[in-house]
Scaffold this motif. Structure first.
Motif, PDB file in Angstrom:
ATOM      1  N   LEU A  64       0.801  -1.218   0.000  1.00 34.50           N
ATOM      2  CA  LEU A  64       0.000   0.000   0.000  1.00 34.50           C
ATOM      3  C   LEU A  64       0.836   1.271   0.000  1.00 34.50           C
ATOM      4  O   LEU A  64       0.331   2.350  -0.325  1.00 34.50           O
ATOM      5  CB  LEU A  64      -0.928   0.019   1.218  1.00 34.50           C
ATOM      6  CG  LEU A  64      -1.965  -1.094   1.317  1.00 34.50           C
ATOM      7  CD1 LEU A  64      -2.785  -0.937   2.597  1.00 34.50           C
ATOM      8  CD2 LEU A  64      -2.884  -1.095   0.102  1.00 34.50           C
ATOM      9  N   GLY A 127      -9.690   4.036  -5.935  1.00 39.18           N
ATOM     10  CA  GLY A 127      -9.197   2.769  -5.418  1.00 39.18           C
ATOM     11  C   GLY A 127     -10.196   2.021  -4.556  1.00 39.18           C
ATOM     12  O   GLY A 127      -9.809   1.138  -3.782  1.00 39.18           O
ATOM     13  N   GLY A 128     -11.487   2.346  -4.678  1.00 38.04           N
ATOM     14  CA  GLY A 128     -12.472   1.704  -3.828  1.00 38.04           C
ATOM     15  C   GLY A 128     -12.399   2.158  -2.385  1.00 38.04           C
ATOM     16  O   GLY A 128     -13.007   1.540  -1.497  1.00 38.04           O
ATOM     17  N   ARG A 129     -11.678   3.242  -2.136  1.00 35.58           N
ATOM     18  CA  ARG A 129     -11.513   3.766  -0.776  1.00 35.58           C
ATOM     19  C   ARG A 129     -12.478   4.920  -0.536  1.00 35.58           C
ATOM     20  O   ARG A 129     -12.862   5.635  -1.465  1.00 35.58           O
ATOM     21  CB  ARG A 129     -10.092   4.282  -0.578  1.00 35.58           C
ATOM     22  CG  ARG A 129      -9.007   3.245  -0.811  1.00 35.58           C
ATOM     23  CD  ARG A 129      -8.914   2.278   0.328  1.00 35.58           C
ATOM     24  NE  ARG A 129      -7.838   1.306   0.125  1.00 35.58           N
ATOM     25  CZ  ARG A 129      -7.564   0.327   0.977  1.00 35.58           C
ATOM     26  NH1 ARG A 129      -8.269   0.203   2.083  1.00 35.58           N
ATOM     27  NH2 ARG A 129      -6.586  -0.529   0.730  1.00 35.58           N
ATOM     28  N   ARG A 181      -1.242   7.599  -0.226  1.00 31.73           N
ATOM     29  CA  ARG A 181      -0.836   6.220   0.045  1.00 31.73           C
ATOM     30  C   ARG A 181      -0.430   6.045   1.513  1.00 31.73           C
ATOM     31  O   ARG A 181      -0.738   5.026   2.135  1.00 31.73           O
ATOM     32  CB  ARG A 181       0.308   5.815  -0.890  1.00 31.73           C
ATOM     33  CG  ARG A 181      -0.144   5.574  -2.325  1.00 31.73           C
ATOM     34  CD  ARG A 181       1.026   5.410  -3.287  1.00 31.73           C
ATOM     35  NE  ARG A 181       1.904   4.313  -2.944  1.00 31.73           N
ATOM     36  CZ  ARG A 181       1.697   3.030  -3.266  1.00 31.73           C
ATOM     37  NH1 ARG A 181       0.610   2.706  -3.945  1.00 31.73           N
ATOM     38  NH2 ARG A 181       2.567   2.089  -2.933  1.00 31.73           N
ATOM     39  N   ALA A 200     -12.236  -4.210   2.238  1.00 31.99           N
ATOM     40  CA  ALA A 200     -11.338  -4.321   1.094  1.00 31.99           C
ATOM     41  C   ALA A 200     -11.199  -2.991   0.359  1.00 31.99           C
ATOM     42  O   ALA A 200     -12.118  -2.174   0.325  1.00 31.99           O
ATOM     43  CB  ALA A 200     -11.851  -5.394   0.136  1.00 31.99           C
ATOM     44  N   GLY A 201     -10.049  -2.801  -0.225  1.00 30.63           N
ATOM     45  CA  GLY A 201      -9.760  -1.627  -1.037  1.00 30.63           C
ATOM     46  C   GLY A 201      -8.470  -1.848  -1.782  1.00 30.63           C
ATOM     47  O   GLY A 201      -7.664  -2.696  -1.387  1.00 30.63           O
ATOM     48  N   GLU A 202      -8.254  -1.130  -2.836  1.00 32.35           N
ATOM     49  CA  GLU A 202      -7.072  -1.317  -3.655  1.00 32.35           C
ATOM     50  C   GLU A 202      -5.962  -0.350  -3.242  1.00 32.35           C
ATOM     51  O   GLU A 202      -6.222   0.697  -2.644  1.00 32.35           O
ATOM     52  CB  GLU A 202      -7.414  -1.094  -5.124  1.00 32.35           C
ATOM     53  CG  GLU A 202      -8.508  -2.020  -5.645  1.00 32.35           C
ATOM     54  CD  GLU A 202      -8.933  -1.652  -7.057  1.00 32.35           C
ATOM     55  OE1 GLU A 202      -8.295  -0.741  -7.637  1.00 32.35           O
ATOM     56  OE2 GLU A 202      -9.892  -2.251  -7.563  1.00 32.35           O
ATOM     57  N   ALA A 203      -4.747  -0.719  -3.590  1.00 32.74           N
ATOM     58  CA  ALA A 203      -3.634   0.211  -3.407  1.00 32.74           C
ATOM     59  C   ALA A 203      -3.804   1.377  -4.377  1.00 32.74           C
ATOM     60  O   ALA A 203      -4.184   1.182  -5.535  1.00 32.74           O
ATOM     61  CB  ALA A 203      -2.312  -0.505  -3.670  1.00 32.74           C
ATOM     62  N   THR A 205      -2.683   3.878  -6.948  1.00 33.13           N
ATOM     63  CA  THR A 205      -1.584   4.021  -7.898  1.00 33.13           C
ATOM     64  C   THR A 205      -1.605   5.365  -8.607  1.00 33.13           C
ATOM     65  O   THR A 205      -0.612   5.772  -9.206  1.00 33.13           O
ATOM     66  CB  THR A 205      -1.631   2.904  -8.949  1.00 33.13           C
ATOM     67  OG1 THR A 205      -2.910   2.942  -9.620  1.00 33.13           O
ATOM     68  CG2 THR A 205      -1.468   1.536  -8.288  1.00 33.13           C
TER      69      THR A 205
END
Length: 358
Positions: A64, A127-129, A181, A200-203, A205
């Motif tokens: 992350l 990022g789904g956050r 990040r 859940a969530g993505e890093a 970028t």
């Protein structure tokens, strides 16, 4: 017969010379290595970070986050209350607040989620956050799978002159993504310390593209779908990009024919508890109108507080360039369109608006 043990000869107050000859160089070499080597510096830094700010800050390299630079200066550590810390970092220069907000907890949210006051409208981090950044302040919120608690992290930065110049000219700079990040990784790190299974969530970028001032006909973010044709004088919009995870959506509509601007804003998640002084003055109830101000609210998934929607209608728009009173034809229907679209993006229901815009 018992075999005699061979031990170094030690006399009280004296040490055999060969022992000194061996130990002193070893100790000196170890001390020099500990003070001067990169590995020693890393160990000292990680040892300090394991306890600094409650041991909640992400600092190691991982999926992350690329990690904090070794030698980052640590300062102003404060425990705000149980499960809430504030602290400062230098090089990079950051002020960080990390907190666990328990189910139904509303008090002191302002210390965790300060106002977005940057020159740029806050954009969702993606990022789904759930989170937003305006280039000065970044806020990330992580929900827990095993409870209704939430972990909130805010990172406020002090910009160099070069970074400010880059922001004025174009989009994000590298340090913006670094901070986002860092905030995301810190929220996940703190979740693990507080027995929270993070959703859940993505890093991250990349951050969503920054939307510069645009002609009204090209609005495709928070200003999309507003009835601009009701007032042909309107020519420019400033808007946040669309994104369900954003804490704030904002649309500003300007005209070359008058000085004031229409400003529509929606707040979600923890930001729903935040209202600046100008917005909250005279506001009561779930919806209403008072002079140039309009407000409404809706119930949004996972939030105990109703999400507020506010609109400001500039008095200057009610007058033609020659001084004739024309009335406002755009503000009321535009506020309704803005609120309906923002509520739909975030899955909100029970939208209440003042009677004038129903």
């Amino acid at each position: 017969m018992t075999r005699a043990k061979l031990v170094p000869r030690v006399v009280w107050g004296k040490v055999v010379p060969w022992t000194v000859a061996v130990l002193v160089p070893v100790l000196v070499a170890g001390w020099i290595w500990w003070r001067e080597s990169d590995t020693g510096a890393r160990w000292r830094f990680e040892d300090a970070m394991d306890s600094f700010c409650g041991g909640l800050l992400a600092h190691r390299e991982g999926p992350l986050f690329e990690g904090l630079p070794v030698g980052t200066m640590l300062e102003n550590e404060r425990r705000l209350r149980q499960d809430a810390w504030a602290c400062g970092l230098q090089s990079p220069s950051l002020q960080v607040v990390v907190a666990r907000l328990r189910e139904g907890e509303k008090e002191r949210v302002a210390r965790v989620v300060p106002e977005f006051r940057g020159e740029r409208s806050p954009a969702p981090v993606g990022g789904g956050r759930q989170g937003s950044s305006d280039g000065h302040l970044t806020v990330i919120v992580v929900g827990c799978r095993n409870s209704a608690d939430r972990i909130a992290v805010s990172v406020n930065s002090y910009r160099s002159r070069e970074e400010k110049d880059e922001h004025r000219v174009g989009g994000w700079v590298d340090s913006d993504l670094f901070r986002a990040r860092f905030a995301t990784a810190t929220a996940v790190e703190a979740a693990g310390r507080w027995n929270c299974e993070p959703r859940a969530g993505e890093a991250l970028t990349a951050l969503p593209p920054v939307l510069a001032a645009e002609p009204v006909g090209q609005a495709n973010g928070a200003c999309a779908g507003l009835p601009f044709a009701r007032d042909r004088r309107l020519d420019t919009v400033h808007e946040t990009p669309p994104g369900r995870g954003g804490l704030v959506e904002k649309c500003t509509v300007e005209s070359a024919d008058f000085d004031g601007a229409y400003v529509f804003r929606a707040r979600f998640g923890l930001a729903a508890a935040q209202r600046s002084g100008g917005e909250s003055t005279g506001h009561s109830g779930d919806a209403g109108a008072d002079g140039s101000w309009l407000w409404g609210s809706a119930r949004c998934p996972g939030d105990a507080a109703r999400s507020p929607f506010t609109g400001y209608l500039p008095p200057e728009a009610r007058t033609a360039p020659d001084g004739r009173a024309t009335g406002d034809r755009f503000g009321l229907p535009a506020f309704r369109a803005f609120a309906e679209r923002a509520a739909a993006r975030h899955g909100c229901t029970d939208l209440k608006l003042p009677p004038a815009v129903r």
